[in-house]
Design a protein around this motif. Structure first.
Motif, PDB file in Angstrom:
ATOM      1  N   TYR A  35       0.845  -1.179   0.000  1.00  0.00           N
ATOM      2  CA  TYR A  35       0.000   0.000   0.000  1.00  0.00           C
ATOM      3  C   TYR A  35       0.887   1.239   0.000  1.00  0.00           C
ATOM      4  CZ  TYR A  35      -4.319  -2.498   1.188  1.00  0.00           C
ATOM      5  OH  TYR A  35      -5.421  -3.310   1.170  1.00  0.00           O
ATOM      6  N   ILE A  45      -4.125   0.724  -2.325  1.00  0.00           N
ATOM      7  CA  ILE A  45      -3.461  -0.530  -2.630  1.00  0.00           C
ATOM      8  C   ILE A  45      -2.689  -0.416  -3.937  1.00  0.00           C
ATOM      9  CG2 ILE A  45      -5.407  -1.560  -3.877  1.00  0.00           C
ATOM     10  CD1 ILE A  45      -4.598  -4.229  -2.457  1.00  0.00           C
ATOM     11  N   ILE A  56      -3.500  -8.721  -7.653  1.00  0.00           N
ATOM     12  CA  ILE A  56      -3.966  -7.338  -7.822  1.00  0.00           C
ATOM     13  C   ILE A  56      -2.795  -6.501  -8.281  1.00  0.00           C
ATOM     14  CG2 ILE A  56      -4.822  -5.252  -6.678  1.00  0.00           C
ATOM     15  CD1 ILE A  56      -6.278  -7.039  -4.701  1.00  0.00           C
ATOM     16  N   GLU A  58      -2.827  -2.612  -9.259  1.00  0.00           N
ATOM     17  CA  GLU A  58      -3.550  -1.390  -9.521  1.00  0.00           C
ATOM     18  C   GLU A  58      -2.768  -0.540 -10.512  1.00  0.00           C
ATOM     19  OE1 GLU A  58      -6.920  -0.342  -7.864  1.00  0.00           O
ATOM     20  OE2 GLU A  58      -6.545  -2.387  -8.532  1.00  0.00           O
TER      21      GLU A  58
END
Lengths: 113, 112
Positions: A35, A45, A56, A58
């Motif tokens: 993060y 995140i 994940i 981002e």
């Protein structure tokens, strides 16, 4: 017996340099995260790995590359550092990636000058 | 003390009083919510969580209330102590897609 530990705690570096932040968890968790917390305390995140697999990613510049050598470690490498990368970076882990609390490390304050 | 309405960035509370911190979450599909406490120089620390099939959950001195109709979450701290001074974050996620989204924090200051 720190649960989620990251090093270094503070990192001051010049623009253009490449740096790494390391993270280790001794909780036996499957999932780890990175993060970013900006100066206004917003937490966002960046990446998540489950059992060493990226789940994940981002919208993060590709100058940021996470690496998970095993499920207890998730390192973050940053190339060509920019002023805007200055922030506090937190590593976290959770038992699984589905609906369990995340445990956070103490953070790495990165300052790019 | 109470952060009335959707969200206030700061809350000042007299020691011994009850605190209420409010949070509006964004995704009506979110089914898992967590409150975190972040003290100065430290990482966020889990306080309490609640799943969407509940509207209230109690812990030690803390209670979380969930109102799905208006997408509102609140954290109540009973008998606030100096050690409760911190930034408090609500976080939401879909359990099947564990991407914790954090709200803007509320800085709680406890007055002696």
């Amino acid at each position: 017996d720190t649960a989620v530990s990251q090093t270094p705690k503070y990192l001051v570096t010049q623009m253009g340099n490449d740096k790494s932040i390391k993270c280790e968890q001794n909780l036996g968790h499957d999932t780890m995260y990175w993060y970013k917390q900006d100066s206004k305390k917003f937490l966002k995140i960046m990446f998540s790995y489950n059992n060493k697999e990226l789940i994940i990613n981002e919208t993060v510049p590709n100058r940021f590359s996470p690496k998970s050598p095993d499920k207890a470690h998730l390192n973050l490498h940053i190339n060509s550092l920019e002023l805007g990368d200055s922030a506090v970076y937190f590593c976290a882990s959770s038992l699984t990636y589905q609906g369990t609390e995340a445990f956070f490390g103490q953070g790495t304050r990165l300052t790019v000058v | 003390g109470e952060s009335v309405g959707l969200h206030l960035p700061t809350l000042s509370v007299q020691e011994g009083d009850n605190s209420i911190i409010n949070c509006a979450y964004s995704n009506s599909a979110s089914d898992y919510f967590i409150w975190y406490k972040q003290e100065s120089g430290k990482g966020p620390q889990f306080i309490i969580d609640i799943r969407s099939n509940m509207d209230k959950r109690q812990g030690q001195r803390v209670t979380v209330l969930l109102n799905k109709t208006v997408k509102h979450l609140s954290l109540q701290i009973a008998a606030t102590q100096p050690g409760d001074s911190a930034v408090y974050f609500c976080a939401e996620t879909l359990r099947a897609d564990y991407k914790l989204s954090f709200g803007a924090g509320t800085t709680v200051t406890v007055r002696a």
